[in-house]
Design a protein around this motif. Structure first.
Motif, short mmCIF file in Angstrom:
data_model
loop_
_atom_site.label_atom_id
_atom_site.label_comp_id
_atom_site.label_asym_id
_atom_site.label_seq_id
_atom_site.Cartn_x
_atom_site.Cartn_y
_atom_site.Cartn_z
N ARG A 48 6.17 8.66 6.15
CA ARG A 48 6.08 7.94 4.79
C ARG A 48 4.61 7.43 4.65
N GLU A 49 4.03 7.07 5.85
CA GLU A 49 2.76 6.61 5.66
C GLU A 49 1.94 7.77 5.55
N GLU A 50 2.05 8.88 6.34
CA GLU A 50 1.31 9.73 6.43
C GLU A 50 0.90 10.35 4.82
N PHE A 51 2.39 10.50 4.39
CA PHE A 51 2.32 11.21 2.96
C PHE A 51 1.59 10.39 1.99
N LEU A 52 1.65 8.91 2.08
CA LEU A 52 1.05 8.08 1.27
C LEU A 52 -0.46 8.21 1.20
N LYS A 53 -0.73 8.57 2.49
CA LYS A 53 -2.34 8.77 2.70
C LYS A 53 -2.60 9.64 1.87
N ILE A 54 -2.00 10.85 2.17
CA ILE A 54 -2.38 12.09 1.31
C ILE A 54 -2.20 11.93 -0.37
N ARG A 55 -1.19 11.23 -0.67
CA ARG A 55 -0.89 11.24 -2.02
C ARG A 55 -2.18 10.15 -2.66
N LEU A 56 -2.50 9.11 -1.95
CA LEU A 56 -3.41 8.14 -2.61
C LEU A 56 -4.87 8.26 -2.26
N ALA A 57 -5.16 9.37 -1.47
CA ALA A 57 -6.57 9.83 -1.02
C ALA A 57 -7.41 9.47 -2.14
N ASN A 58 -7.26 10.17 -3.39
CA ASN A 58 -8.56 9.94 -4.35
C ASN A 58 -7.88 9.17 -5.46
N ALA A 59 -6.56 8.94 -5.33
CA ALA A 59 -6.01 8.19 -6.69
C ALA A 59 -6.51 6.96 -7.02
N ASP A 60 -7.14 6.10 -5.97
CA ASP A 60 -7.61 4.88 -6.13
C ASP A 60 -9.03 4.90 -6.92
N GLU A 61 -9.57 6.06 -6.93
CA GLU A 61 -11.09 6.02 -7.52
C GLU A 61 -10.74 6.11 -9.16
N GLU A 62 -11.46 5.48 -9.91
CA GLU A 62 -11.37 5.14 -11.35
C GLU A 62 -11.59 6.31 -12.24
N ASP A 63 -12.04 7.29 -11.75
CA ASP A 63 -12.05 8.69 -12.43
C ASP A 63 -11.33 9.73 -11.96
N ASN A 64 -10.44 9.44 -10.92
CA ASN A 64 -9.84 10.47 -10.31
C ASN A 64 -8.31 10.22 -10.30
N PRO A 65 -7.46 9.98 -11.21
CA PRO A 65 -6.11 9.25 -11.23
C PRO A 65 -5.02 10.36 -10.68
N VAL A 66 -5.31 11.40 -10.59
CA VAL A 66 -3.94 12.33 -10.41
C VAL A 66 -3.94 12.38 -8.99
N PRO A 67 -2.65 11.76 -8.54
CA PRO A 67 -2.17 11.91 -7.08
C PRO A 67 -1.40 13.07 -6.83
N VAL A 68 -1.12 13.41 -5.47
CA VAL A 68 -0.21 14.47 -5.23
C VAL A 68 1.18 14.17 -5.59
N ALA B 147 4.12 19.83 10.41
CA ALA B 147 3.95 20.12 9.14
C ALA B 147 3.07 19.61 8.27
N LEU B 148 2.76 18.45 8.72
CA LEU B 148 1.50 17.54 8.21
C LEU B 148 0.31 18.45 8.17
N THR B 149 0.07 18.94 9.48
CA THR B 149 -1.12 19.75 9.63
C THR B 149 -1.09 21.11 8.97
N LEU B 150 -0.10 21.91 8.72
CA LEU B 150 -0.11 22.82 7.79
C LEU B 150 -0.26 22.52 6.17
N VAL B 151 0.26 21.65 5.66
CA VAL B 151 -0.11 21.03 4.48
C VAL B 151 -1.27 20.73 4.29
N ARG B 152 -1.92 20.01 5.20
CA ARG B 152 -3.70 19.42 4.86
C ARG B 152 -4.24 20.52 4.90
#
Length: 679
Positions: free
Chosen positions: A538-558, A590-595
């Motif tokens: 759960r936590e590792e996926f959220l890291k990937i999903r929200l990696a750039n979503a917090d930035e004001e000009d990049n709202p698209v998450p995984v 699995a996370l290694t391959l996805v990243r």
């Protein structure tokens, strides 16, 4: 002769009484609406009387008539006539169960055979006349003619006035049955890369619609020859008169897992080293490097658990790269190793070629039939699709639902069917401009569209970028491999390095059995009590999903699809260990391959940074922002040129023209009289 026939019939009545008393009683209770046939195992007849069993194989038509006569004369506990019931022999011994390619032989003509194959095509169901009633149009006398061939046979003369007609068929007085054709083919994985041989089968009465295109079946039938036609050829085509059909339930009946079970369990337990390292070395050992791709293919072959078909367990994998980088060798390796597989090229592929379709068929006078494509034929395995970038747009659209729901729906020409396509797709594609442009996002250079790309769990680059050290290693491997093949051919001893360059650590047949065993027997998932693994995922996926979503000009998450992809790959990792429990190490793998996949496809070449937009939409943030700017300038100017836009933005004109072309294709702008305007 009559006494001999009576003796055979009485022996068969005795057999039914001794072996099938309950089954005959059940047939009598449900005949004819719910059940019209008695299914008899060949082995039971053999145990009762080996001579009778031999006669059934050698003279099936006569013996089945005796069998059905015995059923009619059987002393039933209820007042029911089984005069039109069938006896269907099935479960023949292995020595007379043949592959499709082995069927059309002279020694098999007229004999009862078992045929193991896959349904390529089925025709529509039509009524077929069994006994035709003709009425003389001179005197009205009716004559019954038993129909034995494919052409309607009329009376030679009237039994009343003794004239030669004319006659009129009386449909209401004639006897009919339902009839269907099917084409059975050699399963793709048993064709050694070639087009599978086929044979046509006639199905009647309760055998119709007993399977769909793509199903694996073992069919019992009698081999017939067709009439040569008008050319009087000495060569006869063969067909099969179907007698019984058993649809395969187990996925991999043709693989002898028991022969390799001890070795499989030893590999999974790590007795020969890390099983994942062994798998990586065993996937395409002739190809140097790309270990991440090899691990991804290995996990794709093992697959996640589909929960009885309720959820998708198969991972879809896309390999992208310049021509000549060895992508096709990975597809061929997977095609060889998968217990079930198909191999197809996207170049010139039709919707039927990749999914399924209603097609005009060549079964007698039937107009349409249902034909299975690569995804359906590989049900339960891997469909290897080369040159997917060459597939037509209408074919691409047919793949969307098939890859996600793993069902293929056909609604055309009166055919409404849903076929299973529980298949993992391993696809390879080239960039739309021949080779990759280092200044454009990789996803943008694949002419597949974001919708189809989003169906792939993993996407990897197999590139041809010159690098001194990498290239040296590849050349050394190729030279070593070629030398090893020469020494092996000459019977000379190989060094360990030479052996590894041409031979997998896990032998081919053992690995096929390993995959089949794991997919059939292992049902892995993350247990509720394993809170540590759940929390980690759960936590590792959220890291990937929200990696750039917090930035004001990049709202698209995984998207959440990526989380499902991680779980599928983690379950496949657990299957390699033959474990029903997904552990943290499986999630990590699995996370290694996805990243790795996201990094390779999601790099914005302008900024050099990972951009999630590239993965999700095929377009980088910088690209999207620049195109917004181009669109705003065109709207503000109300008629301008690419040169003027490039000058205002102060950017390379070629890049601006590329953006303008993309905006045109999307209908955002149009050009008239040399001026660009907003739509």
């Amino acid at each position: 002769m009559r006494a001999e026939h009576q003796d055979i019939t009485e022996r068969l009545i005795g057999f039914l009484r001794d072996y099938y008393r309950e089954e005959v009683a059940q047939l009598a209770q449900h005949y004819p609406q719910e059940q019209r046939s008695l299914h008899v195992r060949y082995d039971d007849v053999f145990r009762f009387d080996p001579d009778l069993a031999d006669d059934i194989q050698e003279h099936p038509r006569e013996m089945l008539e005796y069998f059905e006569e015995a059923l009619r004369l059987y002393d039933l506990p209820v007042d029911v006539s089984l005069s039109d019931a069938h006896v269907r022999i099935h479960d023949l011994p292995d020595d007379i169960v043949l592959d499709v390619a082995e069927v059309p032989r002279k020694e098999n003509i007229g004999k009862l055979l078992g045929i193991r194959g896959q349904v390529q095509k089925v025709s529509a169901v039509k009524p077929r006349i069994v006994e035709a009633t003709f009425e003389c149009q001179r005197c009205g006398t009716q004559t019954d003619i038993l129909q034995t061939g494919d052409q309607l046979e009329e009376p030679h003369e009237c039994q009343g006035c003794e004239r030669q007609g004319p006659f009129r068929p009386d449909s209401s007085a004639s006897t009919w049955t339902d009839h269907q054709f099917a084409r059975i083919q050699q399963p793709p994985e048993r064709t050694k890369g070639g087009e599978g041989e086929t044979i046509d089968v006639h199905l009647e009465d309760d055998l119709i619609q007993s399977f769909d295109a793509g199903d694996r079946v073992t069919l019992t039938g009698i081999l017939d020859t067709e009439e040569p036609g008008s050319n009087q050829s000495l060569d006869f085509d063969t067909t099969v008169d179907g007698q019984a059909v058993v649809r395969e339930e187990s996925s991999y009946d043709d693989i002898d897992i028991s022969e390799h079970r001890d070795e499989i369990e030893a590999i999974a337990a790590g007795e020969h080293g890390d099983p994942y390292d062994l798998l990586v070395q065993s996937i395409n050992p002739g190809h140097e490097g790309h270990e991440v791709v090899k691990l991804a293919i290995a996990l794709q072959l093992f697959g996640g658990w589909s929960r009885g078909g309720q959820t998708r367990g198969d991972s879809h994998l896309l390999l992208m790269g310049d021509p000549g980088c060895g992508k096709s060798t990975f597809l061929k390796a997977a095609n060889d190793l998968a217990p079930r597989s198909t191999y197809a090229s996207g170049k010139g592929a039709t919707a039927a070629g990749l999914t399924a379709a209603a097609v005009a068929d060549d079964f007698g006078d039937a107009e349409w039939g249902l034909e299975a494509g690569a995804l359906v034929l590989a049900d339960g395995g891997v469909a290897c699709i080369d040159e997917i970038d060459k597939v037509n747009d209408n074919v691409i659209s047919s793949l969307h639902d098939a890859l996600e729901s793993q069902k293929v729906r056909v609604n055309k020409a009166g055919i409404n069917a849903t076929l299973n396509a529980r298949t993992a797709m391993l696809a390879a594609g080239n960039p739309k401009y021949g080779r990759f442009d280092n200044y454009e996002p990789i996803a943008e250079q694949l002419d597949l569209g974001p919708t189809l790309m989003s169906r792939f769990d993993l996407m990897f680059m197999v590139s041809d970028s010159p690098d001194k050290e990498t290239d040296r290693g590849v050349v050394n491997h190729q030279m070593r491999s070629r030398r090893a093949k020469a020494k092996k051919e000459l019977g000379k001893e190989l060094t360990e390095e030479e052996r590894k360059s041409i031979e997998p650590d896990i032998p081919h047949q053992t690995l096929r059995a390993y995959i089949a065993y794991a997919k059939d027997e292992v049902t892995p998932y993350i247990r509720a009590e394993n809170e540590e693994t759940q929390e980690y995922l759960r936590e590792e996926f959220l890291k990937i999903r929200l990696a750039n979503a917090d930035e004001e000009d990049n709202p698209v998450p995984v998207t959440y699809r990526q989380e499902e992809a991680i779980e599928r790959l983690a379950e496949a990792s657990a299957r390699v260990r033959l474990s029903d429990e997904v552990r943290r190490e499986d999630v990590d793998r699995a996370l290694t391959l996805v990243r790795k996949s996201m990094e390779q496809v999601g790099i914005d070449p302008e900024s050099g940074q990972f951009d999630v937009d590239v993965v999700e939409t095929g377009q980088s943030k910088s690209q999207r922002d620049r195109r917004k700017q181009v669109l705003a300038i065109i709207e503000d100017q109300d008629g301008t040129t690419a040169e003027e836009v490039a000058e205002i933005i102060d950017m390379d004109e070629e890049k601006i023209r590329h953006d303008i072309d993309s905006l045109k294709q999307n209908g955002k702008i149009y050009e008239t009289r040399g001026k660009l305007r907003k739509s």
